[in-house]
Design a protein around this motif. Sequence first.
Motif: not given
Length: 327
Positions: A151, A90, A81-82, A86-87, A97-98, A56, A93-94
Motif C-alpha cells: 500500500y 493483494n 484500496i486503503s 490487505y495490501s 487501484v492505489t 473504476d 490489485m492494490t
Amino acid sequence: MPRALITGITGQDGLYLAELLLSKGYEVFGFMRGQNNPKRELVEATVPGVKILTGDLTDLSSILRALETAQPDEFYNLGAISFVAYSWENAHMTSEVTGLGVLNALEAVRLYSHDDAQKVRFYQASSSEMFGKVQTVPQKEDTLLWPRSPYGVAKVYGHYMTINYRESYGMHASSGILFNHESPRRGPEFVTRKISMAVARISLGLQEHITLGNIDARRDWGFAGDYVDAMWRMMQQDTPDDYVISTNETHEIREFLDLAFRQVGIDDWAPYVKQDPRFMRPAEVDLLIGDSTKARSVLGWEPKVGFPQLVQMMVENDLAEQKLNLA
C-alpha cells in the motif's frame, strides 16, 4: 456554483469532504465502482445532495466519462484500496487501484483539460504510510520516503506521479500527505474503529474480548472531518504544492485502549485484550508523527479535534449504534 468530482466517495474522507463542499455551495459528484455497490445507499443517505457516477479507477475511459458529465473545477482523488494489511494479500490489485489509478486519474484530467491544464484542480490523497521506516522524526514534506507495505509503495508511486504531472504539464495538482485520521465513519477493519466497536460491545455484554496485533505501534491520529478541510484549502491556493497534514502528536495504540475503555468505566483493559501474531504486519511501521508547520502557515489550517475527543466521539457513536441494535 463551483463543481467537484470525488473518487472514493464511499469512504470516511469522501463523505466528510462531500458534506463540506455541499455546505460551501458546490455541486458535488461522487465516483464509485459498480451499479450495485453496497455502499451506494450509505452515500445517498449521508450526503443526498451528491450526484453519483459509476466507473473504476482502473478504467481510464470511465474517468473521462465522469469528467465530461461532472465538468468539475476540482477533482479529489480519494479512491484507493486503503486497508494496509490487505495490501500484502493483494499486492497486485492494490498497485492497480492505489498506484496506477492515480496515473489514470491524472491522465484523464490532462486529456479532459486539453490545452488549459489549469482548468481542473487536482488533489491526490497521499499517505503517511509512504514514510514507513522513518528517516527523520517528525516527518515533513521533504522527508525521504521508505514505504513498508505494498500500500505504501503504491501511494509513493501516485505521489510522485502527481508531482511529475504538475511539473510536466503545469497542472494544478497537489498532494496531501495525510497522517492517520479517524472518525465514527471509519471502516470496522481499521484498528481504531475495531477498538471502539469492541469496547462498546464489551461494555454491553455482547463481546468478551478483542484480538489485536502490535499494540505498541505509535501513530499521529487526527479527526477525518478536520483533514478534509485541509484538502479543500489546498485546492484554493494559486500555486499547487504538497502538504503534510497531521496533529504533530504521537500516541500508542495502548493509549487509544486506555481512553476507549475508560469511556465505558473500565480502567484495566488487560483481561479484555488479546494479541495474535496473525494481526502483525510483515514489515511494521513503528512510529509516525508529522510536522504540519507548512500547512498551518500557508493554508491557515489546524486540527480542531484532539486525541481524547476523537476517541470519545468514536466510542460514544458505537455505544449508540450497539444500543440501537439491541432495541
